[in-house]
Design an enzyme around this catalytic site. Sequence first.
Site, short mmCIF file in Angstrom:
data_model
loop_
_atom_site.label_atom_id
_atom_site.label_comp_id
_atom_site.label_asym_id
_atom_site.label_seq_id
_atom_site.Cartn_x
_atom_site.Cartn_y
_atom_site.Cartn_z
CB THR A 86 52.15 -10.92 4.29
OG1 THR A 86 53.24 -10.28 4.95
CG2 THR A 86 51.35 -11.73 5.30
CB SER A 120 44.31 -18.34 -12.28
OG SER A 120 43.54 -17.30 -11.71
N GLY A 121 43.33 -19.28 -9.20
CA GLY A 121 42.21 -19.69 -8.34
C GLY A 121 40.84 -19.41 -8.93
CG HIS A 122 39.80 -15.68 -11.20
ND1 HIS A 122 39.03 -15.27 -12.28
CD2 HIS A 122 41.07 -15.38 -11.53
CE1 HIS A 122 39.83 -14.73 -13.20
NE2 HIS A 122 41.07 -14.79 -12.77
CB CYS A 158 34.38 -2.62 -28.99
SG CYS A 158 34.01 -1.12 -29.87
CD GLN A 194 40.24 -20.93 -19.09
OE1 GLN A 194 39.37 -21.72 -18.70
NE2 GLN A 194 40.13 -19.63 -18.90
N GLY A 198 47.17 -15.84 -12.07
CA GLY A 198 47.76 -16.57 -13.18
C GLY A 198 48.77 -15.73 -13.95
CB THR A 199 48.70 -12.17 -14.95
OG1 THR A 199 47.42 -12.30 -15.56
CG2 THR A 199 49.56 -11.21 -15.74
CG ASN A 226 42.00 -17.76 -23.04
OD1 ASN A 226 43.07 -18.13 -23.51
ND2 ASN A 226 41.53 -16.53 -23.21
C1 LIG Z 1 42.41 -16.15 -16.92
C2 LIG Z 1 43.63 -16.63 -17.57
C3 LIG Z 1 44.90 -16.13 -17.20
C4 LIG Z 1 45.07 -15.02 -16.20
O1 LIG Z 1 44.77 -15.41 -14.89
P1 LIG Z 1 44.58 -14.24 -13.79
O2 LIG Z 1 44.51 -14.97 -12.49
O3 LIG Z 1 43.28 -13.60 -14.14
O4 LIG Z 1 45.73 -13.34 -13.90
C5 LIG Z 1 46.01 -16.64 -17.82
N1 LIG Z 1 45.91 -17.59 -18.76
C6 LIG Z 1 44.72 -18.11 -19.14
C7 LIG Z 1 44.69 -19.18 -20.18
C8 LIG Z 1 43.55 -17.63 -18.57
O5 LIG Z 1 42.38 -18.13 -18.97
#
Ligand SMILES: *Cc1c(COP(=O)(O)O)cnc(C)c1O
Length: 394
Positions: free
Chosen positions: A244, A206-208, A332, A186, A76-77, A158
């Site tokens: 790739t 983002s996939g995860h 922190c 999100q 996502g970044t 998020n």
């Molecule tokens: C997790 C998140 C990202 C970053 O995604 P990554 O795949 O971890 O780089 C960006 N934006 C939001 C709102 C997120 O929750």
Amino acid sequence: MSMVKENVVYMDNNATTRVAPEVVSEMMPYLTDFYGNPSSMHTFGGQVGQALKTARKRVADLLGADPEEITFTSCGTESDSTAILSALQAYPDKRHIITTRVEHPAVKNLCDTLDTLTGHKHRITRLKVDPEGMLNLEEYEAALSEDTAIVSVMWANNETGVIFPIAEMARMAKERGILFHTDAVQAVGKIPINLKELDVDFLSLSGHKLHAPKGVGVLYVKRGTIFTPFLTGGHQERGRRGGTENVASIVGLGQACLLVAEKMTEENTRVKMLRDKLEDGLLATVPKSLLNGHKTERLPNTCNISFEYVEGEAILLHMNKHNICASSGSACTSGSLEPSHVLRAMGVPFTAAHGSIRFSLSIYNTEEEIDFVLEKMPAIIESLRQMSPFWPGD
Ligand SMILES: *Cc1c(COP(=O)(O)O)cnc(C)c1O
């Protein structure tokens, strides 16, 4: 290394999600037998190319996009950076960016560094939010200018789950010929999205965050939108992103999107019911607890609650003893507990911002888990308050 997995109550799905078993099985052949390069001329590689094509179609279908509008990235970044930097290159004379005060660090820190590293060549407007985390569209409208290269506004937050009016904001940008990007990491999988009906130029996912693996993302680029790659290299992704392809993860992301498309409405209704039970239960049984974020304009899975006069990190440690995973709204940093920029932007009072906990559910949570958390939390908060010098008593 001994690993803990059994009996974990996982309510930290806005941080990352479990890879769905159906996703793992779809990926396996591409980690074992089908290792060809999708760009190769031979049939062995070519069939891997077919798998990418299927995945692209599945992602596009979930978003109401065309497959050619989907570019796979590493996360996502990367998608966020690519969209914003592409827009700045497209319009070298425009030096204004509009974003919000509550963006994920992927957008926030990029804008912060653009601002300072280029010797303030960029002017950044960071839109305010009200105490419920909502934007003021009049402030937004007034900020749109001839000098604006791009607007980048997250679809859903998020930390709080608050949803922004992306359709309307994108339309307002389009009317003025300004590019519009949304970080929908999100939102995808949690609320319906139909890009065909929207004036959104770029969208990141983002996939995860939706039960696919870490290390794969997507940047949607609307057909006709001027685009410059972030990674220049080979001709992969039709020249939009060199490197790739992460084939197995892309295949997994395609499968995750298919799963969402098949049962989003049903599953999200169930998740929301569980979330509401948790939220209502906590607010009712724990004195001086407050909901952070708009009550209804919110993702179905997210609930951010402040427990006044206690530290979020202390709460998390106690929850951790019961194997309950969540997040706190304070981090922190260098020994001092700083409330998150999101809660600060909302003006959450000091005593509440420090004790905020984010519960983020998924389709894998059960009612038994909600009952377990509801049983444990009041005693955790009560015991911490008894030790707190700030606690004024019930
Ligand atoms: C997790 C998140 C990202 C970053 O995604 P990554 O795949 O971890 O780089 C960006 N934006 C939001 C709102 C997120 O929750």
